[in-house]
Design a protein around this motif. Structure first.
Motif, short mmCIF file in Angstrom:
data_model
loop_
_atom_site.label_atom_id
_atom_site.label_comp_id
_atom_site.label_asym_id
_atom_site.label_seq_id
_atom_site.Cartn_x
_atom_site.Cartn_y
_atom_site.Cartn_z
N LEU A 2 15.99 -55.28 60.64
CA LEU A 2 14.69 -54.24 60.13
C LEU A 2 15.13 -54.40 58.50
O LEU A 2 16.28 -54.55 58.62
N ASN A 5 16.10 -50.75 54.02
CA ASN A 5 16.29 -49.54 53.35
C ASN A 5 15.41 -48.24 54.85
O ASN A 5 15.47 -47.76 54.65
N LYS A 6 15.77 -49.12 56.23
CA LYS A 6 15.45 -48.62 56.19
C LYS A 6 16.92 -47.62 57.35
O LYS A 6 17.76 -48.05 56.87
N SER A 10 17.41 -46.69 63.29
CA SER A 10 16.01 -47.39 63.70
C SER A 10 16.60 -48.76 63.99
O SER A 10 15.62 -49.41 64.37
N HIS A 11 18.00 -49.25 63.72
CA HIS A 11 18.05 -50.24 64.55
C HIS A 11 18.47 -50.58 66.08
O HIS A 11 19.31 -49.68 66.25
N SER A 74 20.85 -40.94 59.91
CA SER A 74 20.17 -41.36 58.97
C SER A 74 19.56 -41.34 57.55
O SER A 74 18.99 -42.07 57.14
N SER A 76 20.13 -45.00 55.11
CA SER A 76 19.42 -46.34 55.42
C SER A 76 21.12 -46.90 55.42
O SER A 76 21.85 -47.07 54.98
N ARG A 77 20.59 -48.34 56.02
CA ARG A 77 22.12 -49.44 56.38
C ARG A 77 22.12 -49.52 54.89
O ARG A 77 23.18 -49.81 55.03
#
Length: 88
Positions: A2, A5-6, A10-11, A74, A76-77
């Motif tokens: 992904l 910037n997510k 969410s990964h 929460s 981003s990566r």
């Protein structure tokens, strides 16, 4: 993988593990949530905890004390990568 910037939550876990490997981390054989990283001027242990990533920079503080920081999933990566892998 992904976009960076997510939020890290969410990964999927296999992507997070692959990302850690790409950063030079090595997974502990007996404690799979624990990763180790060795750089030229510092070393760290990284734990994938339930609600956050915890990083302990070994003997990086004053008087050789360890420095420990935690980062929520929460973030981003990209933000976590900049914070963790830039060192203590």
């Amino acid at each position: 993988m992904l976009p960076s910037n997510k939020p890290l939550y969410s990964h999927p876990l296999p992507q997070i593990e692959q990302w850690l490997k790409e950063q030079g981390c090595q997974q502990d054989d007996s404690e799979l949530h624990c990763w180790r990283l060795q750089k030229n001027s510092w070393q760290a242990e990284i734990w994938l905890d339930i609600e956050q990533i915890t990083v302990r920079y070994i003997q990086a503080g004053e008087d050789g004390q360890d420095i420990q920081r935690s980062f929520k999933y929460s973030l981003s990566r990209e933000d976590i990568q900049e914070a963790v892998f830039s060192g203590p």
